[in-house]
Write a protein that holds these residues in place. Structure first.
Motif, PDB file in Angstrom:
ATOM      1  N   ILE A   1       7.837  -0.773 -26.534  1.00  0.00           N
ATOM      2  CA  ILE A   1       8.955  -0.723 -27.474  1.00  0.00           C
ATOM      3  C   ILE A   1      10.211  -0.385 -26.677  1.00  0.00           C
ATOM      4  CG2 ILE A   1       9.900   0.329 -29.552  1.00  0.00           C
ATOM      5  CD1 ILE A   1       7.080   1.046 -30.393  1.00  0.00           C
ATOM      6  N   ALA A   2      11.146  -1.334 -26.612  1.00  0.00           N
ATOM      7  CA  ALA A   2      12.381  -1.151 -25.852  1.00  0.00           C
ATOM      8  C   ALA A   2      13.503  -0.783 -26.808  1.00  0.00           C
ATOM      9  CB  ALA A   2      12.726  -2.432 -25.107  1.00  0.00           C
ATOM     10  N   CYS A   3      14.063   0.398 -26.633  1.00  0.00           N
ATOM     11  CA  CYS A   3      15.059   0.931 -27.563  1.00  0.00           C
ATOM     12  C   CYS A   3      16.420   1.036 -26.872  1.00  0.00           C
ATOM     13  CB  CYS A   3      14.640   2.324 -28.052  1.00  0.00           C
ATOM     14  SG  CYS A   3      12.926   2.421 -28.650  1.00  0.00           S
ATOM     15  N   GLY A   4      17.384   0.272 -27.352  1.00  0.00           N
ATOM     16  CA  GLY A   4      18.728   0.352 -26.780  1.00  0.00           C
ATOM     17  C   GLY A   4      18.800  -0.106 -25.345  1.00  0.00           C
ATOM     18  N   ILE A   5      17.961  -1.076 -24.976  1.00  0.00           N
ATOM     19  CA  ILE A   5      17.965  -1.657 -23.628  1.00  0.00           C
ATOM     20  C   ILE A   5      18.395  -3.115 -23.754  1.00  0.00           C
ATOM     21  CG2 ILE A   5      16.596  -2.197 -21.586  1.00  0.00           C
ATOM     22  CD1 ILE A   5      14.710   0.062 -22.321  1.00  0.00           C
ATOM     23  N   SER A   6      19.400  -3.525 -23.009  1.00  0.00           N
ATOM     24  CA  SER A   6      19.947  -4.873 -23.168  1.00  0.00           C
ATOM     25  C   SER A   6      18.993  -5.951 -22.689  1.00  0.00           C
ATOM     26  CB  SER A   6      21.273  -4.983 -22.424  1.00  0.00           C
ATOM     27  OG  SER A   6      21.076  -4.787 -21.032  1.00  0.00           O
TER      28      SER A   6
ATOM     29  N   VAL B   1      17.215  -5.615 -35.290  1.00  0.00           N
ATOM     30  CA  VAL B   1      18.638  -5.442 -35.023  1.00  0.00           C
ATOM     31  C   VAL B   1      19.117  -4.232 -35.813  1.00  0.00           C
ATOM     32  CG1 VAL B   1      20.933  -6.457 -35.203  1.00  0.00           C
ATOM     33  CG2 VAL B   1      18.970  -7.908 -34.653  1.00  0.00           C
ATOM     34  N   GLY B   2      19.547  -3.208 -35.084  1.00  0.00           N
ATOM     35  CA  GLY B   2      19.993  -1.989 -35.736  1.00  0.00           C
ATOM     36  C   GLY B   2      20.186  -0.865 -34.748  1.00  0.00           C
ATOM     37  N   ASP B   3      20.701   0.242 -35.213  1.00  0.00           N
ATOM     38  CA  ASP B   3      20.991   1.407 -34.391  1.00  0.00           C
ATOM     39  C   ASP B   3      19.699   2.182 -34.130  1.00  0.00           C
ATOM     40  OD1 ASP B   3      21.900   3.693 -33.164  1.00  0.00           O
ATOM     41  OD2 ASP B   3      23.422   4.165 -34.674  1.00  0.00           O
ATOM     42  N   VAL B   4      19.355   2.358 -32.840  1.00  0.00           N
ATOM     43  CA  VAL B   4      18.117   3.067 -32.497  1.00  0.00           C
ATOM     44  C   VAL B   4      18.127   4.499 -33.040  1.00  0.00           C
ATOM     45  CG1 VAL B   4      17.614   1.697 -30.445  1.00  0.00           C
ATOM     46  CG2 VAL B   4      19.065   3.721 -30.243  1.00  0.00           C
ATOM     47  N   ASN B   5      19.300   5.103 -33.115  1.00  0.00           N
ATOM     48  CA  ASN B   5      19.381   6.486 -33.599  1.00  0.00           C
ATOM     49  C   ASN B   5      19.079   6.586 -35.093  1.00  0.00           C
ATOM     50  OD1 ASN B   5      20.469   8.013 -31.147  1.00  0.00           O
ATOM     51  ND2 ASN B   5      21.919   6.320 -31.304  1.00  0.00           N
ATOM     52  N   ASP B   6      19.111   5.459 -35.766  1.00  0.00           N
ATOM     53  CA  ASP B   6      18.730   5.414 -37.179  1.00  0.00           C
ATOM     54  C   ASP B   6      17.293   4.929 -37.353  1.00  0.00           C
ATOM     55  OD1 ASP B   6      18.865   5.166 -40.077  1.00  0.00           O
ATOM     56  OD2 ASP B   6      19.178   3.025 -39.748  1.00  0.00           O
TER      57      ASP B   6
ATOM     58  N   GLY C   1      21.107  13.899 -25.038  1.00  0.00           N
ATOM     59  CA  GLY C   1      20.628  14.810 -26.082  1.00  0.00           C
ATOM     60  C   GLY C   1      19.897  14.097 -27.201  1.00  0.00           C
ATOM     61  N   ASN C   2      20.076  12.780 -27.288  1.00  0.00           N
ATOM     62  CA  ASN C   2      19.401  12.008 -28.335  1.00  0.00           C
ATOM     63  C   ASN C   2      17.979  11.608 -27.953  1.00  0.00           C
ATOM     64  OD1 ASN C   2      21.719  12.065 -29.947  1.00  0.00           O
ATOM     65  ND2 ASN C   2      22.541  10.170 -29.064  1.00  0.00           N
ATOM     66  N   TRP C   3      17.544  11.981 -26.737  1.00  0.00           N
ATOM     67  CA  TRP C   3      16.247  11.517 -26.245  1.00  0.00           C
ATOM     68  C   TRP C   3      15.068  12.081 -27.036  1.00  0.00           C
ATOM     69  CZ3 TRP C   3      17.114   7.823 -22.730  1.00  0.00           C
ATOM     70  CH2 TRP C   3      16.002   7.162 -22.227  1.00  0.00           C
ATOM     71  N   THR C   4      15.307  13.110 -27.803  1.00  0.00           N
ATOM     72  CA  THR C   4      14.206  13.685 -28.595  1.00  0.00           C
ATOM     73  C   THR C   4      13.635  12.673 -29.589  1.00  0.00           C
ATOM     74  OG1 THR C   4      15.838  14.598 -30.146  1.00  0.00           O
ATOM     75  CG2 THR C   4      15.015  16.055 -28.403  1.00  0.00           C
ATOM     76  N   ILE C   5      14.454  11.722 -30.056  1.00  0.00           N
ATOM     77  CA  ILE C   5      13.938  10.746 -31.017  1.00  0.00           C
ATOM     78  C   ILE C   5      12.968   9.778 -30.332  1.00  0.00           C
ATOM     79  CG2 ILE C   5      15.965  10.924 -32.513  1.00  0.00           C
ATOM     80  CD1 ILE C   5      16.948   8.264 -31.401  1.00  0.00           C
TER      81      ILE C   5
END
Length: 309
Positions: free
Chosen positions: A252-257, A292-297, A205-209
């Motif tokens: 841009i890689a978001c939340g990918i290890s 370094v930080g939360d992608v949802n922010d 559900g967070n994919w909208t960002i």
């Protein structure tokens, strides 16, 4: 190069920006003639070139076996043929090279031509390294989507000498069952800008960002394999060793290890930006820039910043 042919990529009847750049780039080598190959109906209202361009439109078809490629191979005899990497272009170039027993070089990142010799920088080992080679015999070149066009000639006046249509040869073993063009989205293999995300988004559900950021950038969206395996995103967005290989100008890689399987699909990217709340994430070692930080922010803040400009 006396005779140059370009396999052009089109969308909704228009030449792609990279095809226009390639046409201009090759014109700077002052070939005696330029042949432009395009699939389907194309609107040639503006073809930038400093030389007269002959155009052949290829009928919609697979051009997928030796019998269907023969008429085109005959036309291209004596030409040096270039294309920007895609599934269709690479398939066509490889068939043409095999049919004419000529050398094909793929993964080209940079190219110069002097005294009848090509000097090529190409990616190897899934984009992990580059190799510089010279060739006097290669006739077919597949250029990476982030090919370096710096220093190419300025666009000249359009000049189309003729337009003709070449249809598939009869007897081809391949046939088209259906044509389903992509509409309303940027095809992932063709995208110059890509925003990818992984399980760091925590919930589908967070994919909208991610979509909001991609829309603000004019980018395509991608995902890691675990995300597609969980059915958070469609499998055609999976980028990696067993998925789509991409080479955008910006990824841009978001939340990918940054597992090695994912890196194999994105190593062709010119600039990589990694956003992850784990400072020890392996992806940071392969990034040009890292946050370094939360992608949802961070993603909503980046989108808001882009929309304000």
């Amino acid at each position: 190069m006396k005779k140059v042919a370009i396999i052009a990529q089109t969308k909704e009847g228009q030449l792609s920006e990279t095809s226009i750049q390639l046409l201009s780039f090759l014109s700077s080598f002052s070939p005696e003639s330029i042949l432009l190959l395009a699939v389907g109906e194309v609107k040639f209202s503006a073809v930038p070139s400093s030389k007269s361009v002959e155009v052949i439109t290829l009928s919609e078809g697979l051009w997928a076996d030796s019998s269907s490629i023969e008429p085109l191979a005959e036309i291209l005899e004596g030409f040096t043929v270039f294309g920007i990497k895609s599934i269709q272009v690479d398939n066509l170039l490889s068939l043409l090279a095999a049919s004419s027993s000529q050398e094909m070089i793929s993964g080209v990142q940079q190219l110069t031509y002097s005294a009848g010799k090509f000097t090529i920088s190409k990616s190897i080992f899934s984009g992990k390294a580059s190799l510089t080679v010279t060739s006097e015999s290669a006739s077919y070149f597949s250029l990476n989507r982030n090919f370096d066009f710096s220093g190419n000639a300025a666009y000249g006046d359009q000049s189309i000498s003729s337009v003709s249509t070449l249809t598939n040869a009869s007897g081809s073993k391949a046939s088209i069952l259906a044509l389903k063009p992509i509409t309303g989205a940027i095809p992932l293999p063709d995208a110059a800008l890509v925003v990818g995300a992984g399980r760091g988004l925590k919930d589908p559900g967070n994919w909208t960002i991610v979509e909001d950021l991609a829309k603000a950038l004019g980018a395509a969206t991608a995902c890691s394999k675990p995300v597609s395996d969980l059915n958070w995103r469609p499998h055609h967005e999976h980028v990696g060793q067993t998925g789509v290989k991409i080479s955008p100008n910006l990824y841009i890689a978001c939340g990918i290890s940054g597992a090695i399987q994912h890196l194999a699909g994105v190593n062709g990217s010119r600039i990589v930006v990694v956003i992850n709340n784990d400072p020890e994430a392996p992806f940071f070692k392969h990034a040009d820039y890292g946050i370094v930080g939360d992608v949802n922010d961070i993603l909503p803040r980046l989108t808001k910043k882009l929309q304000s400009h």
